[in-house]
Design a protein around this motif. Structure first.
Motif, PDB file in Angstrom:
ATOM      1  N   GLY A 121       0.821  -1.208   0.000  1.00 29.02           N
ATOM      2  CA  GLY A 121       0.000   0.000   0.000  1.00 29.02           C
ATOM      3  C   GLY A 121       0.852   1.254   0.000  1.00 29.02           C
ATOM      4  O   GLY A 121       0.616   2.195  -0.772  1.00 29.02           O
ATOM      5  N   GLY A 122       1.874   1.274   0.865  1.00 28.26           N
ATOM      6  CA  GLY A 122       2.768   2.425   0.892  1.00 28.26           C
ATOM      7  C   GLY A 122       3.507   2.610  -0.417  1.00 28.26           C
ATOM      8  O   GLY A 122       3.703   3.743  -0.887  1.00 28.26           O
ATOM      9  N   MET A 123       3.928   1.509  -1.027  1.00 30.52           N
ATOM     10  CA  MET A 123       4.644   1.590  -2.300  1.00 30.52           C
ATOM     11  C   MET A 123       3.768   2.169  -3.405  1.00 30.52           C
ATOM     12  O   MET A 123       4.213   3.013  -4.202  1.00 30.52           O
ATOM     13  N   ILE A 124       2.513   1.763  -3.443  1.00 34.87           N
ATOM     14  CA  ILE A 124       1.639   2.283  -4.495  1.00 34.87           C
ATOM     15  C   ILE A 124       1.305   3.742  -4.235  1.00 34.87           C
ATOM     16  O   ILE A 124       1.146   4.531  -5.173  1.00 34.87           O
ATOM     17  N   GLY A 125       1.214   4.149  -2.956  1.00 34.84           N
ATOM     18  CA  GLY A 125       1.061   5.572  -2.665  1.00 34.84           C
ATOM     19  C   GLY A 125       2.225   6.377  -3.213  1.00 34.84           C
ATOM     20  O   GLY A 125       2.041   7.457  -3.801  1.00 34.84           O
ATOM     21  N   LEU A 126       3.449   5.857  -3.055  1.00 29.66           N
ATOM     22  CA  LEU A 126       4.630   6.508  -3.622  1.00 29.66           C
ATOM     23  C   LEU A 126       4.565   6.527  -5.145  1.00 29.66           C
ATOM     24  O   LEU A 126       4.927   7.528  -5.783  1.00 29.66           O
ATOM     25  N   MET A 127       4.101   5.429  -5.743  1.00 25.84           N
ATOM     26  CA  MET A 127       4.021   5.344  -7.205  1.00 25.84           C
ATOM     27  C   MET A 127       3.066   6.387  -7.776  1.00 25.84           C
ATOM     28  O   MET A 127       3.324   6.989  -8.819  1.00 25.84           O
ATOM     29  N   ILE A 128       1.950   6.585  -7.093  1.00 25.04           N
ATOM     30  CA  ILE A 128       0.981   7.586  -7.561  1.00 25.04           C
ATOM     31  C   ILE A 128       1.606   8.972  -7.490  1.00 25.04           C
ATOM     32  O   ILE A 128       1.552   9.748  -8.451  1.00 25.04           O
ATOM     33  N   ARG A 129       2.212   9.284  -6.356  1.00 30.13           N
ATOM     34  CA  ARG A 129       2.788  10.611  -6.153  1.00 30.13           C
ATOM     35  C   ARG A 129       3.949  10.885  -7.109  1.00 30.13           C
ATOM     36  O   ARG A 129       4.117  12.014  -7.596  1.00 30.13           O
ATOM     37  N   ALA A 130       4.756   9.860  -7.400  1.00 27.13           N
ATOM     38  CA  ALA A 130       5.928  10.026  -8.257  1.00 27.13           C
ATOM     39  C   ALA A 130       5.600   9.945  -9.740  1.00 27.13           C
ATOM     40  O   ALA A 130       6.486  10.110 -10.574  1.00 27.13           O
ATOM     41  N   GLY A 131       4.343   9.693 -10.083  1.00 21.61           N
ATOM     42  CA  GLY A 131       3.959   9.612 -11.484  1.00 21.61           C
ATOM     43  C   GLY A 131       4.311   8.298 -12.149  1.00 21.61           C
ATOM     44  O   GLY A 131       4.251   8.191 -13.379  1.00 21.61           O
ATOM     45  N   ALA A 132       4.676   7.270 -11.339  1.00 20.56           N
ATOM     46  CA  ALA A 132       5.062   5.992 -11.921  1.00 20.56           C
ATOM     47  C   ALA A 132       3.882   5.310 -12.610  1.00 20.56           C
ATOM     48  O   ALA A 132       4.000   4.817 -13.734  1.00 20.56           O
ATOM     49  N   ILE A 133       2.741   5.300 -11.928  1.00 23.41           N
ATOM     50  CA  ILE A 133       1.559   4.673 -12.529  1.00 23.41           C
ATOM     51  C   ILE A 133       1.046   5.523 -13.683  1.00 23.41           C
ATOM     52  O   ILE A 133       0.612   5.006 -14.718  1.00 23.41           O
ATOM     53  N   GLN A 134       1.110   6.850 -13.519  1.00 21.44           N
ATOM     54  CA  GLN A 134       0.735   7.732 -14.616  1.00 21.44           C
ATOM     55  C   GLN A 134       1.603   7.452 -15.843  1.00 21.44           C
ATOM     56  O   GLN A 134       1.134   7.497 -16.983  1.00 21.44           O
ATOM     57  N   GLY A 135       2.878   7.151 -15.621  1.00 22.72           N
ATOM     58  CA  GLY A 135       3.767   6.838 -16.730  1.00 22.72           C
ATOM     59  C   GLY A 135       3.345   5.589 -17.478  1.00 22.72           C
ATOM     60  O   GLY A 135       3.421   5.542 -18.714  1.00 22.72           O
ATOM     61  N   ILE A 395       8.843  -5.181   1.374  1.00 24.68           N
ATOM     62  CA  ILE A 395       9.603  -4.126   2.051  1.00 24.68           C
ATOM     63  C   ILE A 395      10.791  -3.700   1.186  1.00 24.68           C
ATOM     64  O   ILE A 395      11.110  -2.511   1.091  1.00 24.68           O
ATOM     65  N   ALA A 396      11.438  -4.678   0.540  1.00 18.80           N
ATOM     66  CA  ALA A 396      12.536  -4.337  -0.370  1.00 18.80           C
ATOM     67  C   ALA A 396      12.041  -3.446  -1.503  1.00 18.80           C
ATOM     68  O   ALA A 396      12.699  -2.459  -1.885  1.00 18.80           O
ATOM     69  N   ALA A 397      10.859  -3.763  -2.050  1.00 22.27           N
ATOM     70  CA  ALA A 397      10.291  -2.953  -3.135  1.00 22.27           C
ATOM     71  C   ALA A 397       9.935  -1.554  -2.642  1.00 22.27           C
ATOM     72  O   ALA A 397      10.141  -0.562  -3.359  1.00 22.27           O
ATOM     73  N   LEU A 398       9.410  -1.455  -1.414  1.00 17.42           N
ATOM     74  CA  LEU A 398       9.073  -0.150  -0.844  1.00 17.42           C
ATOM     75  C   LEU A 398      10.329   0.705  -0.679  1.00 17.42           C
ATOM     76  O   LEU A 398      10.331   1.903  -0.996  1.00 17.42           O
ATOM     77  N   ILE A 399      11.414   0.101  -0.199  1.00 19.30           N
ATOM     78  CA  ILE A 399      12.668   0.836  -0.025  1.00 19.30           C
ATOM     79  C   ILE A 399      13.213   1.309  -1.367  1.00 19.30           C
ATOM     80  O   ILE A 399      13.651   2.460  -1.514  1.00 19.30           O
ATOM     81  N   VAL A 400      13.197   0.424  -2.364  1.00 16.27           N
ATOM     82  CA  VAL A 400      13.671   0.793  -3.699  1.00 16.27           C
ATOM     83  C   VAL A 400      12.846   1.945  -4.261  1.00 16.27           C
ATOM     84  O   VAL A 400      13.398   2.905  -4.829  1.00 16.27           O
ATOM     85  N   ALA A 401      11.514   1.869  -4.100  1.00 21.50           N
ATOM     86  CA  ALA A 401      10.647   2.935  -4.611  1.00 21.50           C
ATOM     87  C   ALA A 401      10.963   4.264  -3.922  1.00 21.50           C
ATOM     88  O   ALA A 401      11.103   5.304  -4.582  1.00 21.50           O
ATOM     89  N   PHE A 402      11.090   4.233  -2.611  1.00 21.19           N
ATOM     90  CA  PHE A 402      11.377   5.460  -1.855  1.00 21.19           C
ATOM     91  C   PHE A 402      12.691   6.083  -2.311  1.00 21.19           C
ATOM     92  O   PHE A 402      12.761   7.282  -2.619  1.00 21.19           O
ATOM     93  N   LEU A 403      13.762   5.281  -2.347  1.00 17.43           N
ATOM     94  CA  LEU A 403      15.077   5.807  -2.708  1.00 17.43           C
ATOM     95  C   LEU A 403      15.111   6.272  -4.171  1.00 17.43           C
ATOM     96  O   LEU A 403      15.705   7.314  -4.487  1.00 17.43           O
ATOM     97  N   LEU A 404      14.481   5.501  -5.057  1.00 19.52           N
ATOM     98  CA  LEU A 404      14.486   5.860  -6.472  1.00 19.52           C
ATOM     99  C   LEU A 404      13.783   7.190  -6.726  1.00 19.52           C
ATOM    100  O   LEU A 404      14.316   8.072  -7.426  1.00 19.52           O
ATOM    101  N   TYR A 405      12.606   7.365  -6.136  1.00 20.05           N
ATOM    102  CA  TYR A 405      11.822   8.572  -6.401  1.00 20.05           C
ATOM    103  C   TYR A 405      12.450   9.799  -5.734  1.00 20.05           C
ATOM    104  O   TYR A 405      12.380  10.902  -6.278  1.00 20.05           O
ATOM    105  N   ARG A 406      13.060   9.597  -4.569  1.00 20.51           N
ATOM    106  CA  ARG A 406      13.740  10.724  -3.939  1.00 20.51           C
ATOM    107  C   ARG A 406      15.013  11.089  -4.701  1.00 20.51           C
ATOM    108  O   ARG A 406      15.333  12.264  -4.885  1.00 20.51           O
ATOM    109  N   TRP A 407      15.751  10.103  -5.159  1.00 21.39           N
ATOM    110  CA  TRP A 407      17.002  10.346  -5.899  1.00 21.39           C
ATOM    111  C   TRP A 407      16.730  11.074  -7.208  1.00 21.39           C
ATOM    112  O   TRP A 407      17.453  11.993  -7.588  1.00 21.39           O
TER     113      TRP A 407
END
Length: 579
Positions: A121-135, A395-407
């Motif tokens: 759930g947290g990962m998909i929240g990040l995906m929405i905010r980062a435009g990943a799903i929009q992409g 959890i690994a996917a959530l960490i990757v999403a967080f670091l990728l979108y922030r970077w």
């Protein structure tokens, strides 16, 4: 620890109450909770001494009934009207214990189900905010030039975003609605694609929340079979009876679940049919034809008398201004989850890998590091591996999403990222609550010995009838309560022992339960995913239900025919993936 009893016909009462109330109130949670309460009342009424009724009051009011506990060394008891009444009242205190001792709160479930639900759930929240799903959706939309293309894009978007049925409905409907509106595709048609690629597709994603949850449901059914004594001796490794209570050996259960990926006929039929509709091979049927004709001819994507449901949750939460929509931002976290989850299966610290052979002694054939290839004395050849570690993977996917979108700067700050994850946690909370009550009702009906009762009643039916019969009954239950997971909580403790007692093919029976649950989740007007599909697509809810029904019934008919035919021709011991 609550002591189980053999309640006979009373054992089906909580399930019937849960189903009836879910239908009447249009809320599966209410039905499930009341079903748990009814179980506690019955346990107290039929076993008053365990809930604290004084011995001299148990027989008050005359001799009424005798109930036998499940434990072999326990004695029977006689209760009177006073004992029944007080037991029923005192039984209410068992509600917290029934919930707290549900399988969901075991160590494996917490690590691989609850943790994974919120991490995803947290990962998909990040995906929405980062435009990943929009992409992802923009990549699909870039190829759209007509209404036919818009329908194909809507279907493919649902397949692409299939990690979880809730987020599939929330995201795909909201994102694709402007595109399908532009090309005059009716909202009912969009809702059909969103709904068809929701639960049916998520059910087949073994690396999602569904995979771990389904393994848990199967494990509980195996535990119930072991308690009844119907678990085959060759499958004794599927349960662990060494502690105070019998538990499922979840690592061994995964091959069983993988078999159901092939026997989940309703999911495959529903997805194939939706694809044929999107590619204009199957025509628009009945009300769907009316909706599409009006939309194409007048540009009105909803009817004049329609009451469209628009979800505000995803509309209010927007892509960050700093985000650059890119489908690869979606692919990397998902790839991480799949790779980590599968790699954990083959890590040398996983459960032992072994082969069972008929002619070999129980000795170690090969040993290398943490791997052992072992041949027990007897039994069919089988291959077993440790299960997908969904908690670690998510959890690994959530960490990757967080670091990728922030970077990359798609999410501008840590606070913004935290807010995005909180939106995701909120969106997935309903799934966690439903799963909690589904696991609790499963625990509840098992305490009353429901599977023993059903097995005794239907144990004499021909084996080939069991898969199609289980599919039809599960479909009816799921349609009535509107939730596949709550239905699984009711049905697996019944279906698995029934399969063993009748000699029906186990993968077919498991696939029948899964398929029946998905049918109800896909079609019931009180299903949460059906409501979400209508809501995010902006469709009138009942128009969506009615226009989707013919396609769902066709898929169900195909599934039922396959279960009937294969139930007749497939032998008991056949399996696609050895277990």
């Amino acid at each position: 620890m609550v002591e189980g009893i053999v309640a006979g016909p009373w054992s089906v009462v909580p399930a019937l109450v849960a189903i009836a109330l879910a239908w009447y109130t249009r809320d599966a949670l209410i039905g499930l909770f009341v079903g748990i309460v009814v179980t506690s009342v019955l346990l107290g009424a039929l076993h008053p001494q365990t809930v604290g009724v004084p011995p001299d009051l148990i027989t008050a009011g005359g001799e009424v009934a005798t109930v036998q506990p499940q434990a072999e060394n326990a004695s029977s008891w006689t209760t009177g009207v006073g004992g029944i009444g007080l037991g029923a009242l005192f039984g209410l205190k068992l509600v917290p214990e029934i919930i707290a001792t549900a399988p969901l709160f075991g160590e494996w479930y917490v690590k691989n189900v609850l943790l994974a639900i919120f991490a995803i759930g947290g990962m998909i929240g990040l995906m929405i905010r980062a435009g990943a799903i929009q992409g992802v959706l923009e990549a699909l939309a870039s190829r759209v030039d007509s209404a036919d293309d818009a329908e194909k894009a809507a279907f493919l978007a649902g397949i692409a975003v299939h990690i979880d049925d809730y987020f599939n409905c929330l995201v795909v409907g909201s994102m694709m609605r402007p595109l399908t509106d532009r090309f005059d595709v009716s909202r009912a048609k969009l809702a059909y694609y969103v709904d068809s690629a929701g639960s049916p597709a998520s059910r087949l994603a073994f690396y999602s929340t569904w995979g771990a949850a389904m393994v848990g449901f199967i494990g509980s059914g195996l535990v119930e079979a072991q308690k009844q004594g119907s678990l085959p001796s060759g499958m004794s490794n599927f349960v662990d009876a060494g502690g105070e209570q019998v538990t499922a050996a979840t690592g061994a259960v995964w091959p069983l679940f993988f078999n159901t990926l092939f026997t989940g006929f309703y999911s495959w039929a529903a997805l194939a049919l939706a694809a044929l509709v999107a590619w204009q091979v199957v025509p628009n049927l009945y009300e769907m034809g009316t909706e599409e004709s009006r939309a194409r001819e007048t540009g009105e994507v909803v009817g004049e008398d329609a009451d469209p449901m628009i979800s505000e949750e995803m509309d209010e939460y927007e892509v960050s201004e700093t985000a650059t929509p890119d489908w690869r931002n979606f692919a990397w976290p998902i790839l991480t989850m799949v790779v980590v989850g599968l790699s954990a299966m083959f890590w040398r610290a996983s459960p032992v890998i072994y082969v069972e052979g008929r002619q070999r002694m129980g000795t170690t054939l090969v040993q290398l590091g943490g791997w052992r290839l072992v041949a027990p004395p007897s039994g069919p050849w089988a291959f077993n591996i440790g299960g997908v570690q969904l908690g670690i993977a998510s959890i690994a996917a959530l960490i990757v999403a967080f670091l990728l979108y922030r970077w990359k700067g798609d999410i501008p700050s840590n606070d913004d990222a935290t807010d995005a994850m909180m939106v995701g946690f909120k969106g997935i909370l309903l799934a966690a609550v439903i799963l909690m009550f589904a696991s609790s009702i499963q625990n509840a009906v098992s305490l009353l010995g429901i599977s023993s009762f059903v097995t005794n009643v239907f144990g004499g039916v021909p084996a080939f009838v069991v898969p199609v019969g289980v599919f039809l009954v599960t479909s009816a239950v799921s349609f009535s309560d509107g939730s596949s997971w709550s239905t699984y909580g009711i049905m697996f403790p019944i279906a698995i022992p029934l399969a063993f007692s009748t000699g029906a093919n186990l993968p077919l029976v498991l696939g029948a339960v899964f398929s029946g649950g998905i049918f109800g989740d896909h079609t019931s007007p009180i299903s949460d995913t059906t409501v979400l599909a209508s809501s995010t697509s902006g469709s009138d809810h009942m128009v969506h239900v009615r226009s989707q029904a013919p396609y769902a019934l066709i898929a169900a008919g195909i599934a039922a025919a396959l279960f009937l035919v294969l139930g007749f021709v497939v032998p008991e011991g056949f399996r696609i993936i050895p277990y």
